[in-house]
Structure formats: C-alpha cells, structure tokens
Scaffold this motif. Structure first.
Motif, PDB file in Angstrom:
ATOM      1  N   LYS A  52       5.055  -4.960   8.956  1.00 22.89           N
ATOM      2  CA  LYS A  52       5.037  -3.494   9.139  1.00 22.89           C
ATOM      3  C   LYS A  52       3.667  -3.176   8.423  1.00 22.89           C
ATOM      4  O   LYS A  52       2.848  -2.514   8.973  1.00 22.89           O
ATOM      5  CB  LYS A  52       6.144  -2.789   8.282  1.00 22.89           C
ATOM      6  N   SER A  53       3.420  -3.570   7.190  1.00 22.91           N
ATOM      7  CA  SER A  53       2.065  -3.178   6.775  1.00 22.91           C
ATOM      8  C   SER A  53       0.958  -3.798   7.170  1.00 22.91           C
ATOM      9  O   SER A  53       0.028  -3.126   7.540  1.00 22.91           O
ATOM     10  CB  SER A  53       2.104  -3.853   5.060  1.00 22.91           C
ATOM     11  N   LEU A  56       0.223  -1.731  10.053  1.00 22.40           N
ATOM     12  CA  LEU A  56      -0.396  -0.052   9.787  1.00 22.40           C
ATOM     13  C   LEU A  56      -1.846  -0.359   9.451  1.00 22.40           C
ATOM     14  O   LEU A  56      -2.693   0.143   9.601  1.00 22.40           O
ATOM     15  CB  LEU A  56       0.378   0.377   8.880  1.00 22.40           C
ATOM     16  N   ARG A  57      -2.136  -1.628   8.506  1.00 19.58           N
ATOM     17  CA  ARG A  57      -3.644  -2.000   8.263  1.00 19.58           C
ATOM     18  C   ARG A  57      -4.653  -2.281   9.470  1.00 19.58           C
ATOM     19  O   ARG A  57      -5.687  -1.688   9.480  1.00 19.58           O
ATOM     20  CB  ARG A  57      -3.609  -3.115   7.505  1.00 19.58           C
ATOM     21  N   MET A  88      -4.243   7.849   4.447  1.00 23.30           N
ATOM     22  CA  MET A  88      -3.169   6.926   4.225  1.00 23.30           C
ATOM     23  C   MET A  88      -2.571   6.767   2.792  1.00 23.30           C
ATOM     24  O   MET A  88      -3.330   7.348   1.832  1.00 23.30           O
ATOM     25  CB  MET A  88      -3.859   5.277   4.323  1.00 23.30           C
ATOM     26  N   PHE A  90      -0.126   4.420   0.445  1.00 22.88           N
ATOM     27  CA  PHE A  90       0.761   3.262   0.442  1.00 22.88           C
ATOM     28  C   PHE A  90       1.556   3.262  -0.640  1.00 22.88           C
ATOM     29  O   PHE A  90       1.604   4.010  -1.706  1.00 22.88           O
ATOM     30  CB  PHE A  90      -0.376   2.188  -0.062  1.00 22.88           C
ATOM     31  N   GLN A  91       2.438   2.162  -0.605  1.00 24.51           N
ATOM     32  CA  GLN A  91       3.371   1.898  -1.757  1.00 24.51           C
ATOM     33  C   GLN A  91       2.831   1.799  -3.296  1.00 24.51           C
ATOM     34  O   GLN A  91       3.393   2.387  -4.056  1.00 24.51           O
ATOM     35  CB  GLN A  91       4.231   0.648  -1.470  1.00 24.51           C
ATOM     36  N   LEU A 163      -1.028   7.636   7.903  1.00 29.36           N
ATOM     37  CA  LEU A 163      -0.123   6.433   7.841  1.00 29.36           C
ATOM     38  C   LEU A 163       0.361   6.403   6.415  1.00 29.36           C
ATOM     39  O   LEU A 163      -0.401   6.234   5.480  1.00 29.36           O
ATOM     40  CB  LEU A 163      -1.139   5.517   7.987  1.00 29.36           C
ATOM     41  N   ASP A 165       2.988   4.037   4.071  1.00 32.76           N
ATOM     42  CA  ASP A 165       3.433   2.903   4.019  1.00 32.76           C
ATOM     43  C   ASP A 165       4.207   2.905   2.759  1.00 32.76           C
ATOM     44  O   ASP A 165       3.984   2.791   1.689  1.00 32.76           O
ATOM     45  CB  ASP A 165       2.226   1.769   3.857  1.00 32.76           C
ATOM     46  N   GLU A 166       5.700   3.064   3.093  1.00 35.71           N
ATOM     47  CA  GLU A 166       6.823   3.055   2.171  1.00 35.71           C
ATOM     48  C   GLU A 166       6.154   3.949   0.921  1.00 35.71           C
ATOM     49  O   GLU A 166       6.272   3.517  -0.236  1.00 35.71           O
ATOM     50  CB  GLU A 166       7.153   1.793   1.464  1.00 35.71           C
ATOM     51  N   VAL A 197       6.266   4.020   7.613  1.00 26.66           N
ATOM     52  CA  VAL A 197       7.058   2.787   7.162  1.00 26.66           C
ATOM     53  C   VAL A 197       8.037   3.022   6.122  1.00 26.66           C
ATOM     54  O   VAL A 197       7.727   3.643   5.202  1.00 26.66           O
ATOM     55  CB  VAL A 197       6.157   1.499   6.736  1.00 26.66           C
ATOM     56  N   THR A 198       9.274   2.623   6.466  1.00 23.43           N
ATOM     57  CA  THR A 198      10.211   2.814   5.387  1.00 23.43           C
ATOM     58  C   THR A 198      11.244   1.986   5.510  1.00 23.43           C
ATOM     59  O   THR A 198      11.580   1.245   6.657  1.00 23.43           O
ATOM     60  CB  THR A 198      10.634   4.204   5.474  1.00 23.43           C
TER      61      THR A 198
END
Ligand SMILES: Nc1ncnc2c1ncn2[C@@H]1O[C@H](COP(=O)(O)OP(=O)(O)O)[C@@H](O)[C@H]1O
Ligand SMILES: [Mg+2]
Length: 268
Positions: A52-53, A56-57, A88, A90-91, A163, A165-166, A197-198
């Motif tokens: 997933k990451s 996205l990247r 973006m 990110f986590q 975007l 990401d979690e 993304v989850t």
C-alpha cells in the motif's frame, strides 16, 4: 505544465500496468490497472506489507514503478508536486522538532508559496483537536497528537491531491472516530482527490466513496467496492444496515484475498 484537472479542479490518477519489484527481488505490486476519479475519496485496504505504501509513494512520485506508468491529471506525478498541488501525511509524521505545531503548519504554507493564513491555521488546529497545543513542540506531544498535527499540515495548503498513509495509526479510538467525521468536511467541499490507506474497515467505509481491497503482497485488487452513503456522514451512520452491509463486504473481500494468497497467485 498544466496537469489536466477536469472540471472538479482535482486530478484523476491513472495507473496503467503499474508494477513494482524492488531491487533484490521483492515483488510489491503486481501489474495494476486502476483509475482514481478526480474529486473522490478512495480507501486502500489490505494486509500489512502488501504494498500500500509503495503504491502511494509511486503516485506521489517518491518511488518509480519498475514497469507501467502513473499519470496524475494526465501528467507524471512530479508535475503536481512542482505546483504544490499535492499533500501527504504518513503514519510516521516528519514534523520539524524545533518548530511548534503552529510553526510546522505555517511552514507548509510558506513552502507552497501561499500567503500566511493565521485564521485557517488556527481553525485546522482546532479541527484536529489540538486546541491549546499550537505552541507545543513535537517532543511535547503524544504520537497521536503528532499525527494530527501532520494531518493539519497536509490540509492547510488546500491540496488538489491528498495522500494519507495510515494517518490515524497512533490516534486513540475516540479521536479517530471524531477525525473520521470532521476531516471529510474539509476536503469534500473542495472536491479534493484523496487516497487513504487504512487498516480499519470501518474507517474506510466512513471516509471513502470507494474502497479498494488489496491482496497480500504483491498487491493486486481483490475487490472494488462503492460506498454510496450520503454525505456528510453523521455519527450514527456506522450503525445503519447500509453501512454494515458495505463494511461486511470489505471484510469478506479482505479475508478472500488472504485465502487466495495461499498458494501464491502467479503474477499476471
Ligand atoms: N525500499 C524498499 N526496498 C525493498 N523492499 C521494500 C522497500 N520498501 C518496501 N519494501 C517491501 O515491499 C513490501 C510492501 O511494503 P509496503 O508498501 O510498505 O507495504 P504496506 O504499506 O502495505 O504495509 C514489503 O514486503 C516491504 O518489505
Ligand atoms: Mg504502509
């Protein structure tokens, strides 16, 4: 110049034959054909480590595909990055440790060459529940609070492509629910193209117009599930039969993807 953004002002994302094999041979994404419509929110749900990451990247232009291509508004991803239309979160939020919450968010405006917008910054800080912490530095915050600051930083430039990401990974359950309700109120009126993304089935259905369920690595599409629930989605929506039946479909597709992965599917 001039990425095609259609009539929503937000770019669509087209992946054609997109695949990623890392040097060393890890196949992260099998050839993928998918379009994310401009102005819509899509959730990507899949098991940990499925790619997933990486996807996205690649869409963000931070990673190159090993074959196939991505077009964001008809152009390579670098183009939307250049005109600062992309944000973006990110986590693992990369806040500058020496800047306060407010300072980190204001810096995003500055880097995007936007005028200072103190009111918008304060509003966002309130919206992500960091009232009273605008003057705090990242080290003084919990992991969840840092993630919320990073979300505010991503949104302050009113990006055309968002975007995430979690982004709620470290956020406690109660605040997650609140964010899942509040954040779409910001990006929906602007018709931002958003990819989220989850891990959470409930979150995906709560936030997205469409849920793409991915298989274990290498990521492939197991199911493409529309979420035709009206917006804005009020607190009680998660208790409705419609919501539950969509959430069940997502959970079942996830389980199906896991089952099909053994023995591994041959790459197409
Ligand atoms: N830079 C890299 N080099 C080699 N392998 C990588 C790299 N980045 C990710 N991977 C591998 O690719 C797979 C997918 O990773 P990732 O996209 O981070 O998964 P997810 O975000 O779905 O958890 C994993 O097996 C991971 O170890
Ligand atoms: Mg990841």
């Amino acid at each position: 110049m001039g990425a095609d953004t259609g009539n929503t002002g937000s770019p669509d994302i087209r992946c054609k034959g997109l695949a990623k094999v890392f040097p060393g041979g890890v196949e992260a994404i099998r050839p993928l054909d998918v379009t994310f419509e401009g102005g819509r929110t899509t959730a990507l749900v899949g098991p940990s480590g499925c790619g997933k990451s990486t996807l996205l990247r690649i869409i963000a232009g931070l990673e190159t595909p090993s074959s196939g291509e991505v077009r964001v508004g008809g152009a390579p991803p670098a183009e939307i990055q250049r005109d600062a239309g992309l944000s973006m979160a990110f986590q693992d939020p990369s806040l500058l440790p020496w800047r306060t919450v407010r300072g980190n968010i204001e810096l995003a405006l500055k880097l995007a060459r936007r005028p200072p917008a103190p009111h918008a910054v304060e509003n966002l800080i309130r919206l992500v529940g960091l009232d009273g912490f605008a003057g705090s530095r990242p080290a003084e915050l919990s992991g969840g609070m840092r993630q919320r600051a990073a979300i505010a930083r991503a949104m302050v430039t009113e990006p055309r492509l968002l975007l995430l990401d979690e982004p709620f990974g470290a956020v406690d359950e109660l605040t997650r629910r609140q964010l899942a309700e509040d954040l779409p109120l910001l990006w929906e009126p602007r018709r931002t193209t958003a990819l989220l993304v989850t891990h959470s089935v409930v979150e995906s259905v709560l936030l997205a117009d469409r849920v793409l369920v991915l298989s274990p690595r290498p990521a492939g599409i197991v199911a493409d599930i529309p979420v035709p629930l009206p917006r804005p989605r009020a607190a009680g929506v998660a208790e409705t039969p419609e919501f539950r039946s969509i959430a069940r479909a997502v959970a079942e597709a996830l389980a199906r993807g896991m089952a099909q992965a053994r023995p591994p599917l041959a790459a197409q």
